[in-house]
Design an enzyme around this catalytic site. Sequence first.
Site, PDB file in Angstrom:
ATOM      1  N   ARG A 120       0.827  -1.213   0.000  1.00  0.00           N
ATOM      2  CA  ARG A 120       0.000   0.000   0.000  1.00  0.00           C
ATOM      3  C   ARG A 120       0.859   1.259   0.000  1.00  0.00           C
ATOM      4  O   ARG A 120       0.604   2.187  -0.776  1.00  0.00           O
ATOM      5  CB  ARG A 120      -0.972   0.001   1.180  1.00  0.00           C
ATOM      6  CG  ARG A 120      -2.044  -1.065   1.068  1.00  0.00           C
ATOM      7  CD  ARG A 120      -2.936  -1.094   2.267  1.00  0.00           C
ATOM      8  NE  ARG A 120      -2.133  -1.391   3.455  1.00  0.00           N
ATOM      9  CZ  ARG A 120      -2.476  -1.102   4.692  1.00  0.00           C
ATOM     10  NH1 ARG A 120      -3.612  -0.487   4.948  1.00  0.00           N
ATOM     11  NH2 ARG A 120      -1.707  -1.420   5.704  1.00  0.00           N
TER      12      ARG A 120
ATOM     13  N   ASN B 291      -6.047  -2.790   1.768  1.00  0.00           N
ATOM     14  CA  ASN B 291      -6.025  -4.241   1.879  1.00  0.00           C
ATOM     15  C   ASN B 291      -7.455  -4.754   1.940  1.00  0.00           C
ATOM     16  O   ASN B 291      -8.322  -4.114   2.533  1.00  0.00           O
ATOM     17  CB  ASN B 291      -5.293  -4.687   3.145  1.00  0.00           C
ATOM     18  CG  ASN B 291      -3.793  -4.563   3.037  1.00  0.00           C
ATOM     19  OD1 ASN B 291      -3.231  -4.493   1.957  1.00  0.00           O
ATOM     20  ND2 ASN B 291      -3.131  -4.540   4.175  1.00  0.00           N
TER      21      ASN B 291
END
Length: 94
Positions: free
Chosen positions: A22, A40
């Site tokens: 990320r 996520n």
Amino acid sequence: MTDDQRILGARISGRVQGVGFRAWTQGQARKLGLAGWVRNERDGTVAAVFAGPPAAVAAMVEHLWQGPPGASVSAVETWDENLADLPPEFRVTR
């Protein structure tokens, strides 16, 4: 978004959680001047939305196939989105 902008959704599969995916995605997207978000998912994938010039969005999709060190990307699924409420900067969400 204007006509010279593209909004693309993506789902990235493989070893993509627990490897800094990320934060890496946020850095790459910001370098390309993209807006959107990354998060996520419960199923172990990473989901993202990218918005910006079509060439920059296409470049981001290519970057997703590599990912950060430690990642092993097995699939990148993409689709066109039509979202009105996107953050002005690219950010990590939960």
